[in-house]
Design a protein around this motif. Structure first.
Motif, PDB file in Angstrom:
ATOM      1  N   GLN A  73      -3.003   5.633   8.189  1.00 12.90           N
ATOM      2  CA  GLN A  73      -3.887   6.331   7.820  1.00 12.90           C
ATOM      3  C   GLN A  73      -4.180   5.680   6.144  1.00 12.90           C
ATOM      4  OE1 GLN A  73      -2.483  10.096   7.884  1.00 12.90           O
ATOM      5  NE2 GLN A  73      -3.004  10.082  10.255  1.00 12.90           N
ATOM      6  N   TYR A  74      -3.130   5.442   5.291  1.00 12.17           N
ATOM      7  CA  TYR A  74      -3.410   4.758   4.234  1.00 12.17           C
ATOM      8  C   TYR A  74      -3.802   3.308   4.036  1.00 12.17           C
ATOM      9  CZ  TYR A  74      -2.542   4.143  -0.931  1.00 12.17           C
ATOM     10  OH  TYR A  74      -2.536   4.014  -2.236  1.00 12.17           O
ATOM     11  N   GLU A  75      -3.385   2.670   5.035  1.00 12.40           N
ATOM     12  CA  GLU A  75      -4.184   1.143   5.182  1.00 12.40           C
ATOM     13  C   GLU A  75      -5.412   1.267   5.654  1.00 12.40           C
ATOM     14  OE1 GLU A  75      -4.241  -2.775   5.433  1.00 12.40           O
ATOM     15  OE2 GLU A  75      -2.939  -1.597   4.468  1.00 12.40           O
ATOM     16  N   PRO A 100       5.305   8.485   7.184  1.00 13.06           N
ATOM     17  CA  PRO A 100       4.443   8.926   6.063  1.00 13.06           C
ATOM     18  C   PRO A 100       4.552   7.657   5.091  1.00 13.06           C
ATOM     19  CG  PRO A 100       6.312  10.412   6.553  1.00 13.06           C
ATOM     20  CD  PRO A 100       6.450   9.412   7.451  1.00 13.06           C
ATOM     21  N   VAL A 101       3.490   7.399   4.453  1.00 15.98           N
ATOM     22  CA  VAL A 101       3.305   6.330   3.444  1.00 15.98           C
ATOM     23  C   VAL A 101       4.147   7.038   2.186  1.00 15.98           C
ATOM     24  CG1 VAL A 101       1.158   7.515   2.215  1.00 15.98           C
ATOM     25  CG2 VAL A 101       1.766   4.859   2.036  1.00 15.98           C
ATOM     26  N   ALA A 109      -2.073   8.351  -4.604  1.00 13.98           N
ATOM     27  CA  ALA A 109      -2.598   9.572  -3.603  1.00 13.98           C
ATOM     28  C   ALA A 109      -3.869  10.041  -4.079  1.00 13.98           C
ATOM     29  CB  ALA A 109      -1.369  10.588  -3.872  1.00 13.98           C
ATOM     30  N   GLU A 110      -4.076  10.622  -5.431  1.00 15.54           N
ATOM     31  CA  GLU A 110      -5.289  11.178  -5.899  1.00 15.54           C
ATOM     32  C   GLU A 110      -6.507  10.471  -5.436  1.00 15.54           C
ATOM     33  OE1 GLU A 110      -8.599  12.398  -8.327  1.00 15.54           O
ATOM     34  OE2 GLU A 110      -7.259  10.268  -8.418  1.00 15.54           O
ATOM     35  N   ALA A 111      -6.368   9.022  -5.554  1.00 14.28           N
ATOM     36  CA  ALA A 111      -7.478   8.268  -5.188  1.00 14.28           C
ATOM     37  C   ALA A 111      -7.871   8.308  -3.697  1.00 14.28           C
ATOM     38  CB  ALA A 111      -7.237   6.668  -5.604  1.00 14.28           C
TER      39      ALA A 111
END
Length: 256
Positions: A73-75, A100-101, A109-111
């Motif tokens: 998901q982060y990628e 989990p990343v 994380a906020e971005a």
């Protein structure tokens, strides 16, 4: 003609359902779990000084990701925005798609959350999601953690072990026996989770004074001993630090 009308209605309902699902779950593969408004327990008097006092508060409704944000998901976020990748993106274990990343700063994380129209959870939102309404010590109740409920570390702090099947992070969908009453997974164990709040005593002006210095991590991780695996333990952390192999996050959305 009747059959055609029925199929047309089904198609419309299907499209409408998919649209609603997309609206309520902007992060593919990580649905948002609705947490209703109501009274809940925040803090505890039996814990460390920074966990006090225990209070009963009235919470507003919100929705929280079912699991921690994963590497996959982060990628997707990185590819869509050009944001820097997670520090451990290519690690043979920590970088696996379903884990989990980790290796993300508070700003990273906020971005991520902001990109999806979400925010990091507050400490109160974390506790409500993790403790339910009765102030349980753990998401599953008051029984202590074991290898079937949470991914944790060795008994002496702070090193990992494989007693629970994972030497480091576990897949975000693991440990379903440790789910909260509302169905969120791994709110304790696996990875520490960023909150949006500055660190400080609950009832003091020092919180404002420390806002630029530390943010709060919650939940413990794969290398935490069991003293760190409660729903009330608070860890002050440098928001700029992005090299932690045991720190991740999930997002929330306020519900009108």
């Amino acid at each position: 003609m009747l059959i055609s009308n029925v199929w047309a209605a089904v198609l419309v309902m299907t499209v409408a359902f998919q649209a609603a699902a997309a609206e309520t779950s902007p992060i593919v593969g990580n649905p948002l779990i609705e947490i209703p408004a109501g009274m809940f327990v925040f803090g505890r008097d039996e814990g460390l000084e920074n966990e006090r006092p225990r209070r009963v508060l009235k919470g507003l409704p919100f929705a929280i990701n079912r699991t921690e944000i994963t590497n996959r998901q982060y990628e997707r976020f990185v590819q869509a925005t050009g944001h820097r990748p997670a520090f451990y993106a290519n690690h043979p274990l920590l970088g696996l798609d379903d884990r989990p990343v980790v290796g993300v700063s508070w700003g990273d994380a906020e971005a991520f959350c902001r990109h999806y129209g979400l925010v990091l959870p507050s400490e109160q939102q974390y506790e409500r999601a993790a403790r339910g309404t009765t102030g349980a010590a753990f998401p599953w109740g008051d029984g202590p953690p074991d290898e079937t409920r949470a991914n944790s570390g060795a008994d002496p702090c702070c090193s990992g072990d494989a007693r629970d099947g994972y030497p480091m992070t576990a897949p975000a969908e693991s440990f379903v026996r440790g789910a909260s009453d509302d169905g969120a997974l791994n709110l304790v164990g696996n990875v520490w989770e960023w909150t949006r709040d500055p660190y400080g005593p609950y009832e003091s002006e020092e919180a404002a004074e420390s806002a630029a210095a530390f943010r709060v991590l919650r939940g413990g991780s794969w290398n935490s001993d069991r003293n760190h695996l409660t729903t009330t333990y608070r860890l002050a952390y440098d928001p700029e630090f992005r090299f932690s192999a045991n720190g991740g996050f999930r997002c929330v959305r306020s519900v009108p």
